[in-house]
Write a protein that holds these residues in place. Structure first.
Motif, PDB file in Angstrom:
ATOM      1  N   ARG A  41       0.369 -17.391   4.281  1.00 40.50           N
ATOM      2  CA  ARG A  41      -0.028 -18.117   2.767  1.00 40.50           C
ATOM      3  C   ARG A  41      -1.335 -17.699   2.667  1.00 40.50           C
ATOM      4  NH1 ARG A  41      -3.464 -22.342   4.649  1.00 40.50           N
ATOM      5  NH2 ARG A  41      -3.225 -22.683   6.786  1.00 40.50           N
ATOM      6  N   ASP A  42      -2.286 -16.800   3.414  1.00 44.79           N
ATOM      7  CA  ASP A  42      -3.690 -16.458   2.993  1.00 44.79           C
ATOM      8  C   ASP A  42      -3.734 -15.205   2.266  1.00 44.79           C
ATOM      9  OD1 ASP A  42      -4.739 -18.686   4.017  1.00 44.79           O
ATOM     10  OD2 ASP A  42      -5.367 -17.492   5.835  1.00 44.79           O
ATOM     11  N   PHE A  43      -2.291 -14.607   1.805  1.00 47.14           N
ATOM     12  CA  PHE A  43      -2.279 -13.335   1.322  1.00 47.14           C
ATOM     13  C   PHE A  43      -1.402 -13.341   0.132  1.00 47.14           C
ATOM     14  CE2 PHE A  43      -4.051 -12.020   5.375  1.00 47.14           C
ATOM     15  CZ  PHE A  43      -4.975 -11.075   5.239  1.00 47.14           C
ATOM     16  N   PRO A  44      -1.273 -12.616  -0.819  1.00 47.91           N
ATOM     17  CA  PRO A  44      -0.103 -12.359  -1.830  1.00 47.91           C
ATOM     18  C   PRO A  44       1.258 -12.401  -1.059  1.00 47.91           C
ATOM     19  CG  PRO A  44      -1.561 -10.571  -2.340  1.00 47.91           C
ATOM     20  CD  PRO A  44      -1.759 -11.325  -0.900  1.00 47.91           C
ATOM     21  N   ASP A  45       2.188 -12.687  -1.779  1.00 48.21           N
ATOM     22  CA  ASP A  45       3.668 -13.086  -1.123  1.00 48.21           C
ATOM     23  C   ASP A  45       4.632 -12.085  -1.718  1.00 48.21           C
ATOM     24  OD1 ASP A  45       3.846 -13.844  -3.777  1.00 48.21           O
ATOM     25  OD2 ASP A  45       4.632 -15.675  -3.271  1.00 48.21           O
ATOM     26  N   THR A  46       4.107 -10.778  -2.219  1.00 44.82           N
ATOM     27  CA  THR A  46       5.053  -9.641  -2.369  1.00 44.82           C
ATOM     28  C   THR A  46       4.542  -8.254  -1.792  1.00 44.82           C
ATOM     29  OG1 THR A  46       3.916  -8.940  -4.636  1.00 44.82           O
ATOM     30  CG2 THR A  46       5.748 -10.664  -4.646  1.00 44.82           C
ATOM     31  N   ILE A  47       5.198  -7.390  -1.456  1.00 44.48           N
ATOM     32  CA  ILE A  47       4.650  -6.247  -0.995  1.00 44.48           C
ATOM     33  C   ILE A  47       3.698  -5.616  -1.923  1.00 44.48           C
ATOM     34  CG2 ILE A  47       5.456  -3.875  -0.293  1.00 44.48           C
ATOM     35  CD1 ILE A  47       7.908  -5.116   0.873  1.00 44.48           C
ATOM     36  N   LYS A  48       3.943  -5.456  -2.960  1.00 44.74           N
ATOM     37  CA  LYS A  48       3.275  -4.870  -4.339  1.00 44.74           C
ATOM     38  C   LYS A  48       1.875  -5.904  -4.325  1.00 44.74           C
ATOM     39  CE  LYS A  48       2.904  -2.941  -8.722  1.00 44.74           C
ATOM     40  NZ  LYS A  48       3.694  -2.811 -10.025  1.00 44.74           N
ATOM     41  N   GLY A  49       1.920  -7.091  -4.187  1.00 47.81           N
ATOM     42  CA  GLY A  49       0.852  -7.783  -4.271  1.00 47.81           C
ATOM     43  C   GLY A  49      -0.145  -7.571  -3.024  1.00 47.81           C
ATOM     44  N   VAL A  50       0.372  -7.490  -1.991  1.00 54.58           N
ATOM     45  CA  VAL A  50      -0.222  -7.054  -0.750  1.00 54.58           C
ATOM     46  C   VAL A  50      -1.003  -5.806  -0.753  1.00 54.58           C
ATOM     47  CG1 VAL A  50      -0.179  -6.829   1.900  1.00 54.58           C
ATOM     48  CG2 VAL A  50       0.819  -8.813   0.828  1.00 54.58           C
ATOM     49  N   ILE A  51      -0.382  -4.713  -1.142  1.00 54.34           N
ATOM     50  CA  ILE A  51      -0.757  -3.326  -1.097  1.00 54.34           C
ATOM     51  C   ILE A  51      -1.913  -3.019  -2.133  1.00 54.34           C
ATOM     52  CG2 ILE A  51      -0.275  -0.899  -1.480  1.00 54.34           C
ATOM     53  CD1 ILE A  51       2.613  -1.605   0.139  1.00 54.34           C
ATOM     54  N   TYR A  52      -1.624  -3.705  -3.368  1.00 54.88           N
ATOM     55  CA  TYR A  52      -2.485  -3.503  -4.418  1.00 54.88           C
ATOM     56  C   TYR A  52      -3.655  -4.611  -4.547  1.00 54.88           C
ATOM     57  CZ  TYR A  52      -0.112   0.599  -5.873  1.00 54.88           C
ATOM     58  OH  TYR A  52       0.341   1.655  -6.029  1.00 54.88           O
ATOM     59  N   ALA A  53      -3.919  -5.357  -3.576  1.00 54.01           N
ATOM     60  CA  ALA A  53      -4.825  -6.655  -3.391  1.00 54.01           C
ATOM     61  C   ALA A  53      -6.238  -5.785  -3.375  1.00 54.01           C
ATOM     62  CB  ALA A  53      -4.765  -7.416  -2.278  1.00 54.01           C
ATOM     63  N   PRO A  54      -7.057  -6.318  -4.244  1.00 56.14           N
ATOM     64  CA  PRO A  54      -8.458  -5.595  -4.266  1.00 56.14           C
ATOM     65  C   PRO A  54      -9.186  -5.526  -2.772  1.00 56.14           C
ATOM     66  CG  PRO A  54      -8.493  -7.365  -5.737  1.00 56.14           C
ATOM     67  CD  PRO A  54      -7.172  -7.591  -4.841  1.00 56.14           C
ATOM     68  N   ARG A  55      -9.729  -4.298  -2.698  1.00 53.95           N
ATOM     69  CA  ARG A  55     -10.342  -4.124  -1.492  1.00 53.95           C
ATOM     70  C   ARG A  55      -9.565  -3.987  -0.226  1.00 53.95           C
ATOM     71  NH1 ARG A  55     -13.089  -7.108  -4.541  1.00 53.95           N
ATOM     72  NH2 ARG A  55     -13.089  -8.923  -2.878  1.00 53.95           N
TER      73      ARG A  55
END
Length: 120
Positions: A41-55
């Motif tokens: 729950r502390d991270f985006p819930d899609t693969i793209k969201g996780v990979i492109y999260a800032p920094r």
């Protein structure tokens, strides 16, 4: 669940750029960290969201990821992780301990594979 081709391609490219010279087990572990984050729950819930999260993954932000071609082994590791295989349960981080030795004090190590430490 059918595997989404766009997710597979993106995850395989990330595995290639982050662990292309690591053993298969290390590739699977990198893919597993992404899936662990998707399910955390502390991270985006899609693969793209996780990979492109800032920094989070520098190659994603720099444009290097888009130009990467995944190897067969990186694709196999990404497919395995998308199918539920996970060799680093609970790990949401990985790093090279030689390059970032200070991080070892701040995390709980799940496993060390090749030159990467997988941690939570």
């Amino acid at each position: 669940d059918a595997i989404n081709q766009a997710d597979l391609d993106l995850l395989a490219k990330l595995v290639q750029v982050e662990a292309g010279n690591e053993p298969y087990e290390g590739k699977l572990a990198v893919a597993s960290v992404v899936m662990n984050r998707v399910n955390d729950r502390d991270f985006p819930d899609t693969i793209k969201g996780v990979i492109y999260a800032p920094r989070q993954f520098p190659p994603a932000g720099s444009g290097k990821l888009a130009k990467t071609k995944a190897s067969e082994e990186s694709i196999k590791a990404a497919k395995a992780a998308l199918s539920g295989e996970n060799n680093v349960p609970g790990a949401v981080y990985f790093f090279n301990a030689k390059l970032e030795p200070g991080k070892l004090k701040k995390v709980t190590v799940v496993k060390k594979i090749g030159s990467h430490v997988f941690a939570k």
